[in-house]
Design a protein around this motif. Sequence first.
Motif, PDB file in Angstrom:
ATOM      1  N   GLU A  29     -41.991  -0.678 -37.598  1.00  0.00           N
ATOM      2  CA  GLU A  29     -42.249  -1.145 -36.227  1.00  0.00           C
ATOM      3  C   GLU A  29     -41.686  -0.140 -35.214  1.00  0.00           C
ATOM      4  OE1 GLU A  29     -44.415  -3.494 -36.006  1.00  0.00           O
ATOM      5  OE2 GLU A  29     -44.251  -3.823 -38.175  1.00  0.00           O
ATOM      6  N   GLU A  30     -40.754   0.709 -35.673  1.00  0.00           N
ATOM      7  CA  GLU A  30     -40.160   1.731 -34.793  1.00  0.00           C
ATOM      8  C   GLU A  30     -40.980   3.015 -34.867  1.00  0.00           C
ATOM      9  OE1 GLU A  30     -36.493   0.866 -33.914  1.00  0.00           O
ATOM     10  OE2 GLU A  30     -37.538  -1.006 -34.464  1.00  0.00           O
ATOM     11  N   THR A  31     -40.937   3.787 -33.800  1.00  0.00           N
ATOM     12  CA  THR A  31     -41.558   5.107 -33.800  1.00  0.00           C
ATOM     13  C   THR A  31     -40.789   6.011 -34.756  1.00  0.00           C
ATOM     14  OG1 THR A  31     -42.268   4.794 -31.549  1.00  0.00           O
ATOM     15  CG2 THR A  31     -42.195   7.059 -32.332  1.00  0.00           C
ATOM     16  N   LEU A  32     -41.523   6.819 -35.501  1.00  0.00           N
ATOM     17  CA  LEU A  32     -40.885   7.645 -36.540  1.00  0.00           C
ATOM     18  C   LEU A  32     -40.779   9.098 -36.081  1.00  0.00           C
ATOM     19  CD1 LEU A  32     -42.974   6.315 -39.549  1.00  0.00           C
ATOM     20  CD2 LEU A  32     -40.570   5.783 -39.102  1.00  0.00           C
ATOM     21  N   GLY A  33     -39.702   9.771 -36.545  1.00  0.00           N
ATOM     22  CA  GLY A  33     -39.567  11.213 -36.308  1.00  0.00           C
ATOM     23  C   GLY A  33     -40.406  11.993 -37.310  1.00  0.00           C
ATOM     24  N   GLY A  34     -40.177  13.284 -37.430  1.00  0.00           N
ATOM     25  CA  GLY A  34     -40.976  14.122 -38.317  1.00  0.00           C
ATOM     26  C   GLY A  34     -40.757  13.809 -39.797  1.00  0.00           C
ATOM     27  N   GLU A  52     -48.571   9.832 -37.719  1.00  0.00           N
ATOM     28  CA  GLU A  52     -49.512   9.364 -36.688  1.00  0.00           C
ATOM     29  C   GLU A  52     -49.656   7.857 -36.849  1.00  0.00           C
ATOM     30  OE1 GLU A  52     -53.400  11.448 -37.076  1.00  0.00           O
ATOM     31  OE2 GLU A  52     -52.165  12.840 -38.261  1.00  0.00           O
ATOM     32  N   LYS A  53     -49.657   7.161 -35.726  1.00  0.00           N
ATOM     33  CA  LYS A  53     -49.794   5.696 -35.778  1.00  0.00           C
ATOM     34  C   LYS A  53     -51.226   5.331 -36.191  1.00  0.00           C
ATOM     35  CE  LYS A  53     -48.478   1.727 -33.037  1.00  0.00           C
ATOM     36  NZ  LYS A  53     -47.777   1.350 -31.790  1.00  0.00           N
ATOM     37  N   VAL A  54     -51.351   4.348 -37.076  1.00  0.00           N
ATOM     38  CA  VAL A  54     -52.679   3.867 -37.490  1.00  0.00           C
ATOM     39  C   VAL A  54     -53.046   2.676 -36.614  1.00  0.00           C
ATOM     40  CG1 VAL A  54     -54.007   2.866 -39.408  1.00  0.00           C
ATOM     41  CG2 VAL A  54     -52.299   4.645 -39.855  1.00  0.00           C
ATOM     42  N   VAL A  64     -48.406   0.364 -39.230  1.00  0.00           N
ATOM     43  CA  VAL A  64     -48.281   1.436 -40.226  1.00  0.00           C
ATOM     44  C   VAL A  64     -48.544   2.805 -39.598  1.00  0.00           C
ATOM     45  CG1 VAL A  64     -48.957  -0.085 -42.131  1.00  0.00           C
ATOM     46  CG2 VAL A  64     -50.663   1.357 -41.058  1.00  0.00           C
ATOM     47  N   TRP A  65     -47.973   3.799 -40.229  1.00  0.00           N
ATOM     48  CA  TRP A  65     -48.084   5.187 -39.811  1.00  0.00           C
ATOM     49  C   TRP A  65     -48.648   5.990 -40.963  1.00  0.00           C
ATOM     50  CZ3 TRP A  65     -45.992   6.365 -34.873  1.00  0.00           C
ATOM     51  CH2 TRP A  65     -45.320   5.300 -34.269  1.00  0.00           C
ATOM     52  N   LYS A  66     -49.371   7.026 -40.586  1.00  0.00           N
ATOM     53  CA  LYS A  66     -49.972   7.836 -41.651  1.00  0.00           C
ATOM     54  C   LYS A  66     -49.285   9.198 -41.682  1.00  0.00           C
ATOM     55  CE  LYS A  66     -54.374  10.169 -40.877  1.00  0.00           C
ATOM     56  NZ  LYS A  66     -55.793  10.053 -40.675  1.00  0.00           N
ATOM     57  N   PHE A  78     -42.711  16.749 -56.080  1.00  0.00           N
ATOM     58  CA  PHE A  78     -42.221  16.630 -54.704  1.00  0.00           C
ATOM     59  C   PHE A  78     -41.828  15.192 -54.357  1.00  0.00           C
ATOM     60  CE2 PHE A  78     -45.612  19.797 -55.112  1.00  0.00           C
ATOM     61  CZ  PHE A  78     -44.932  20.951 -54.758  1.00  0.00           C
ATOM     62  N   GLU A  79     -41.143  15.092 -53.196  1.00  0.00           N
ATOM     63  CA  GLU A  79     -40.886  13.808 -52.551  1.00  0.00           C
ATOM     64  C   GLU A  79     -41.216  13.991 -51.074  1.00  0.00           C
ATOM     65  OE1 GLU A  79     -36.827  12.774 -55.087  1.00  0.00           O
ATOM     66  OE2 GLU A  79     -36.713  13.661 -53.082  1.00  0.00           O
ATOM     67  N   ILE A  80     -41.510  12.869 -50.402  1.00  0.00           N
ATOM     68  CA  ILE A  80     -41.631  12.931 -48.941  1.00  0.00           C
ATOM     69  C   ILE A  80     -40.321  12.440 -48.359  1.00  0.00           C
ATOM     70  CG2 ILE A  80     -42.799  11.966 -46.924  1.00  0.00           C
ATOM     71  CD1 ILE A  80     -45.279  11.699 -48.590  1.00  0.00           C
ATOM     72  N   GLY A  81     -39.808  13.094 -47.340  1.00  0.00           N
ATOM     73  CA  GLY A  81     -38.600  12.639 -46.655  1.00  0.00           C
ATOM     74  C   GLY A  81     -38.902  12.346 -45.193  1.00  0.00           C
ATOM     75  N   LEU A  82     -38.297  11.276 -44.687  1.00  0.00           N
ATOM     76  CA  LEU A  82     -38.418  10.919 -43.268  1.00  0.00           C
ATOM     77  C   LEU A  82     -36.992  10.776 -42.744  1.00  0.00           C
ATOM     78  CD1 LEU A  82     -41.083   8.086 -43.034  1.00  0.00           C
ATOM     79  CD2 LEU A  82     -40.930  10.035 -41.492  1.00  0.00           C
ATOM     80  N   VAL A  83     -36.632  11.639 -41.811  1.00  0.00           N
ATOM     81  CA  VAL A  83     -35.262  11.634 -41.291  1.00  0.00           C
ATOM     82  C   VAL A  83     -34.918  10.247 -40.750  1.00  0.00           C
ATOM     83  CG1 VAL A  83     -33.699  12.795 -39.699  1.00  0.00           C
ATOM     84  CG2 VAL A  83     -35.613  14.047 -40.723  1.00  0.00           C
ATOM     85  N   ASP A  84     -33.689   9.793 -40.997  1.00  0.00           N
ATOM     86  CA  ASP A  84     -33.220   8.474 -40.547  1.00  0.00           C
ATOM     87  C   ASP A  84     -34.043   7.315 -41.106  1.00  0.00           C
ATOM     88  OD1 ASP A  84     -31.267   9.665 -38.990  1.00  0.00           O
ATOM     89  OD2 ASP A  84     -32.574   9.773 -37.224  1.00  0.00           O
TER      90      ASP A  84
END
Length: 559
Positions: A29-34, A52-54, A64-66, A78-84
């Motif tokens: 529900e929160e805006t995400l960083g890189g 990007e917001k869907v 949801v975000w894509k 690999f893994e995907i990482g999202l800061v915080d």
Amino acid sequence: NTLELSEFIRLNQVGYFPDQSKVAIVLSEETLGGFFIWDITAQRIVFEGRPEKVEAKTLSGNTVWKLDFTGFSQEGNFEIGLVDFGKSHPFSVHREIYSDLSNAALKAFYFQRASVDILSEFAGKWARTGGHPDTQVEIHPSAASTARPAGTVISAPKGWYDAGDYNKYIVNSGITMGTLLSLYEAFPAFFAKQKLNIPESGNALPDILDEVLWNLDWMLSMQDPADGGVYHKLTTAKFEGMVEPHKAVNQRYLVQKSTAAALDFAAVMAQASRIFKPFSPEGAVVYQKAAEKAWNWAIQNPELRYRQNEMNEAFDPDVTTGAYGDQNLGDEWIWAASELYISTHNLDYWSILEDADLEYHLPSWSQVKWLGFYSLIRHEDALSQIPVEWMSMLKINLIAAAKAYQSAGQNQPYLSPMGADPKDFIWGSNAVASNQGILLLEAYRLNGEEGFLQSARANLDYILGRNATGFSYVTGFGSKTPLHPHHRLATSRPELPPLPGFMVGGPNPAQQDKCAYPSKVPDESYADVSCSYASNEIAINWSAAFAYLVNGIQATEAE
Ligand code: G3I
Ligand code: 9MR
């Protein structure tokens, strides 16, 4: 990468081809960083991007975000990482990304074999004692005839167990075999090389056909030689307990002949006759005769529907196992006529097809029309008697249906055709996803439109983890996978991990099993508990559809 695993990042947990579209979904529900891609082997960041917001919300109302990392095409782990926020399950990028999974999806059929020991050489720790020799099966009173009165003992060994249960049902074998035979017909070069490590590997037949033969032999024995009719099923009266197969020894019966069984049998035998011909001309003749005999029986008995409750009022013992009681037989006629027409070129069969309704219907055990139509399209070049307009209409309908799924998928939070319509979530919803994927793959093969291939792969992404529960629905493939499928072969051996390569039924809000589910939301209504046969069972028809999708996608990449 020191981030904690986040359950809210949803992605295909197996992985991707280097050159394909690659998208993960994040619930937040929160805006995400890189976000970044972390190379597990080299221990460093190899790609960065922005979420990007869907537009669309999930069925439970979440945002949801894509995360699109299509531009990243390096092979590795690999893994995907999202800061915080956290990191994803690991995934791989590789040109052969679905090779092991393709093999496992077909090897699953070997594990389901009845009447034979499953050997460690082929099955590793899942080796087991064989069960159900099925050499002493009794004619149930519902199936009694002059030549075979009730109680007559018949031998009908081999075949695959239908699902989590140990019975063998002709209707469900029908779509299963049709799907696997069509998979072979669509990609023969791929299967000429594939090795499944089954007892017959190394003989002249491709392994997929060796496996199919195990069930074909059984199906042949389900035909009454006296009249060509086909028994609806071979079953115990009630479901067995959750015990190992050799300990499930209740009396088995051949139950009532049905029109659906005869027509599905005819379709399978007709298709088998042309496919096995180069390997076994004698076999081909046997299958062809069996198909024609079943067809002729169906012409004499066009309305014999299987109605289990009515049957039980008239006969003892009551039979309460899987009914597969399709009441609508129009599609079975068309499937059988299609396969018989392709194999014989006899215009009598064409006369049934000529005026058929060509509208698209997604295949399922009770809706088999398009199994026949896919086959007609596959053999178009050899069917010059069919008017061009008729064939064009068939292909137009196929492409239109694929287009509709493709566009619906683009406006869906998980970005897959599956789930765009909440009605997709029925008992066996993952087979719905697989069959949509097959349609999209067929559309791609017809006109080469890249978008269709992408949509087919999106449904595979859905099945392998980019979905509302975060499960990869295939045992043993992915990080969060079913551990307690409704599968007697697995539940009876709790010391072992579940047998690998099986796709479970999937989310089903009807929850007919009345088990405890974590959610009632259609796409979340899945319970990884062995009591949940309505969401967590395995079944050969679902396995076949999944095997088609994953093998077809891997074979297409290899082409
Ligand atoms: O098609 C309707 C749909 O329109 C409606 O919205 C929905 C609401 O629940 O129901 C849909 O029908 C369901 C149908 O599956 C969909 O395929 C029926 O309610 C449901 O009862 C039916 O379930 C079948 C189930 O047996 C019970 O008969 C499954 O299709 C079928 O795959 C399953 O097969 C069993 C065998 O009987 C026994 N062996 C295991 C096998 C797998 O679970
Ligand atoms: O194990 C059976 C499974 O294969 C079927 O899909 C399901 C619905 O027909 O039924 C399962 O058997 C259960 C039965 O219906 C009710 N008693 C418990 C059985 C095992 O869970």
